[in-house]
Design a protein around this motif. Structure first.
Motif, short mmCIF file in Angstrom:
data_model
loop_
_atom_site.label_atom_id
_atom_site.label_comp_id
_atom_site.label_asym_id
_atom_site.label_seq_id
_atom_site.Cartn_x
_atom_site.Cartn_y
_atom_site.Cartn_z
N GLY B 19 0.71 -1.12 0.10
CA GLY B 19 -0.10 -0.04 -0.02
C GLY B 19 0.62 1.45 -0.13
N LEU B 20 1.94 1.38 0.83
CA LEU B 20 2.70 2.50 0.73
C LEU B 20 3.43 2.67 -0.74
CD1 LEU B 20 3.38 4.12 3.19
CD2 LEU B 20 5.59 3.09 3.46
N VAL B 21 3.75 1.74 -1.45
CA VAL B 21 4.40 1.76 -2.67
C VAL B 21 3.40 2.40 -3.46
CG1 VAL B 21 5.09 0.29 -4.57
CG2 VAL B 21 6.20 -0.03 -2.51
N VAL B 22 2.27 2.13 -3.48
CA VAL B 22 0.97 2.61 -4.26
C VAL B 22 0.95 3.80 -4.19
CG1 VAL B 22 -1.36 2.46 -5.03
CG2 VAL B 22 -0.09 0.28 -4.56
N PHE B 23 0.78 4.48 -2.63
CA PHE B 23 0.95 5.90 -2.42
C PHE B 23 1.89 6.66 -3.02
CE2 PHE B 23 -2.80 6.61 -0.09
CZ PHE B 23 -2.89 5.78 1.00
N VAL B 24 3.24 6.03 -2.92
CA VAL B 24 4.47 6.65 -3.43
C VAL B 24 4.22 6.89 -5.08
CG1 VAL B 24 6.92 6.57 -4.08
CG2 VAL B 24 5.94 6.07 -1.61
N ILE B 25 3.67 5.82 -5.73
CA ILE B 25 3.44 6.11 -7.30
C ILE B 25 2.52 6.97 -7.61
CG2 ILE B 25 2.51 5.01 -9.07
CD1 ILE B 25 3.79 2.27 -8.07
N GLN B 26 1.25 7.16 -6.59
CA GLN B 26 0.49 8.01 -6.68
C GLN B 26 0.92 9.29 -6.42
OE1 GLN B 26 -1.74 8.86 -3.11
NE2 GLN B 26 -3.54 9.55 -4.33
N LEU B 27 1.75 9.64 -5.52
CA LEU B 27 2.27 11.09 -5.38
C LEU B 27 3.08 11.58 -6.69
CD1 LEU B 27 2.21 13.09 -3.00
CD2 LEU B 27 4.26 12.30 -2.42
N ILE B 28 4.20 10.55 -6.98
CA ILE B 28 5.07 10.91 -8.05
C ILE B 28 4.06 11.38 -9.31
CG2 ILE B 28 6.75 10.00 -9.71
CD1 ILE B 28 8.00 8.26 -7.70
N GLY B 29 3.02 10.40 -9.47
CA GLY B 29 2.09 10.78 -10.71
C GLY B 29 1.50 12.09 -10.59
N VAL B 30 1.11 12.54 -9.62
CA VAL B 30 0.45 13.70 -9.34
C VAL B 30 1.46 14.88 -9.71
CG1 VAL B 30 -0.69 15.35 -7.54
CG2 VAL B 30 -1.24 12.97 -8.01
N PHE B 31 2.74 14.66 -9.34
CA PHE B 31 3.50 15.73 -9.65
C PHE B 31 4.05 15.79 -10.89
CE2 PHE B 31 4.28 18.29 -6.10
CZ PHE B 31 4.17 17.86 -5.01
N ARG B 32 4.22 14.74 -11.59
CA ARG B 32 4.77 14.65 -13.07
C ARG B 32 3.87 14.81 -14.00
NH1 ARG B 32 9.99 14.02 -14.48
NH2 ARG B 32 9.76 12.25 -15.90
N PHE B 33 2.59 14.83 -13.81
CA PHE B 33 1.77 15.15 -14.91
C PHE B 33 1.31 16.36 -15.14
CE2 PHE B 33 1.06 11.18 -16.44
CZ PHE B 33 0.31 10.28 -15.95
N ARG B 34 1.12 16.99 -16.17
CA ARG B 34 0.86 18.40 -16.49
C ARG B 34 -0.59 18.90 -16.68
NH1 ARG B 34 4.49 19.28 -21.58
NH2 ARG B 34 4.92 17.17 -21.27
N TYR B 35 -1.82 18.21 -16.72
CA TYR B 35 -2.91 18.62 -16.85
C TYR B 35 -3.61 17.74 -15.70
CZ TYR B 35 -7.43 19.36 -19.07
OH TYR B 35 -8.60 19.70 -19.24
N VAL B 36 -4.85 18.65 -15.31
CA VAL B 36 -5.51 18.25 -14.00
C VAL B 36 -6.18 16.78 -14.22
CG1 VAL B 36 -7.61 19.01 -12.50
CG2 VAL B 36 -6.21 20.49 -13.88
N LEU B 37 -6.88 16.47 -15.47
CA LEU B 37 -7.35 15.19 -15.63
C LEU B 37 -6.49 14.21 -15.24
CD1 LEU B 37 -10.34 15.95 -18.20
CD2 LEU B 37 -10.28 15.83 -15.69
N ASN B 38 -5.10 14.40 -16.01
CA ASN B 38 -4.62 13.23 -15.84
C ASN B 38 -3.84 13.09 -14.29
OD1 ASN B 38 -4.12 13.25 -18.64
ND2 ASN B 38 -2.08 14.29 -18.93
N ARG B 39 -3.66 14.12 -13.71
CA ARG B 39 -3.32 14.09 -12.27
C ARG B 39 -4.55 13.11 -11.54
NH1 ARG B 39 -1.68 20.15 -11.97
NH2 ARG B 39 0.41 19.83 -12.95
N MET B 40 -5.57 13.68 -11.90
CA MET B 40 -6.83 12.88 -11.09
C MET B 40 -6.80 11.68 -11.51
SD MET B 40 -10.25 13.76 -10.38
CE MET B 40 -10.64 13.43 -11.74
N HIS B 41 -6.48 11.22 -12.57
CA HIS B 41 -6.44 9.69 -12.72
C HIS B 41 -5.32 9.19 -11.84
CE1 HIS B 41 -6.89 6.49 -15.64
NE2 HIS B 41 -5.71 6.04 -15.51
N ALA B 42 -4.36 9.68 -11.57
CA ALA B 42 -2.98 9.11 -10.88
C ALA B 42 -3.53 9.24 -9.41
CB ALA B 42 -1.91 9.80 -11.26
#
Lengths: 131, 116
Positions: B19-42
């Motif tokens: 679960g912690l690994v999934v949280f870290v992937i979520q955080l990295i995804g929200v910071f790397r994407f450039r548009y709101v809807l992509n960030r929401m997907h992460a």
């Protein structure tokens, strides 16, 4: 937690404390996203993420301190965070609709003024032509 | 008895780490994407799977008590309400974005057919 085996007890306590520290650092980074985000939806998403990480932290703390009452707090916080996201989104949808209606009214007022001006110009031209 | 305790601890620790690994992937995804809807997907990924795995790990570590039932309630409620929250935020974003061509440009397929 594991009363019979002190080795396992200390290992599990250390592990849970490390997990809590990592979750806390990630929650602070979500705050950074909520400050940076250019749109409103960015900020709502960041607040939702932070609430979810806090829920996980509360549940792990309930396991560490052996207090089952903290799980009630986690359940209530889940409800509150969901309600906050829905209410914030509906508020901003209402704000945007008002903004749109105000702009449309201003545009219609401008168009009416322009047609009224052009009508008076036409009347002047007709009168000038016939006279 | 000791083997059972070790198995309980290892299973719980494995799920909490996943679960912690999934949280870290979520955080990295929200910071790397450039548009709101992509960030929401992460972000939606961590809100359902990350919390589910962490709470499942804590449930295993608790054994069969009243506390495990409460944790089960939290998981069920989160899985019901997280998609609704994502849908409402997406609705807001799509409604208030007046010129979507700036962030999501649409390629016209007919032009490509005429060119080739």
């Amino acid at each position: 937690m594991f009363k019979n085996l002190p080795v396992l007890d200390s290992i599990s306590s250390c592990f849970l404390i490390v997990v809590l520290i990592v979750l806390a650092i990630m929650a602070l980074l979500c705050l950074l996203r909520s400050v940076l985000g250019p749109t409103v939806a960015d900020r709502i998403i960041a607040v939702n993420m932070m609430s979810t990480m806090v829920i996980a932290s509360i549940v792990i703390l309930a396991l560490l301190l052996e207090e089952p009452y903290l799980l009630d707090i986690a359940l209530i916080y889940t409800l509150i965070s969901f309600l906050a996201v829905v209410v914030l989104s509906q508020i901003y949808v209402g704000v945007y609709r008002e903004h749109l209606a105000a702009r449309r009214q201003k545009r219609m007022a401008d168009e009416n003024r322009q047609t009224a001006e052009s009508k008076t110009d036409d009347e002047d031209a007709e009168r000038g032509g016939t006279a | 008895m000791t083997v059972l305790s070790w198995i309980k601890f290892l299973a719980g620790a494995f799920f909490i780490l996943a679960g912690l690994v999934v949280f870290v992937i979520q955080l990295i995804g929200v910071f790397r994407f450039r548009y709101v809807l992509n960030r929401m997907h992460a972000a939606a990924m961590g809100d359902t799977l990350g919390v589910g795995l962490v709470l499942l790990g804590v449930l295993i570590l608790n054994g069969l008590t009243m506390a495990s039932l409460k944790i089960g309630f939290i998981i069920v409620f989160l899985w019901f309400t997280s998609p609704v929250a994502s849908h409402v935020v997406t609705n807001l974003e799509v409604m208030s974005r007046e010129k979507p061509e700036e962030c999501c440009p649409v390629k016209d397929l007919h032009e490509e057919d005429e060119q080739s």
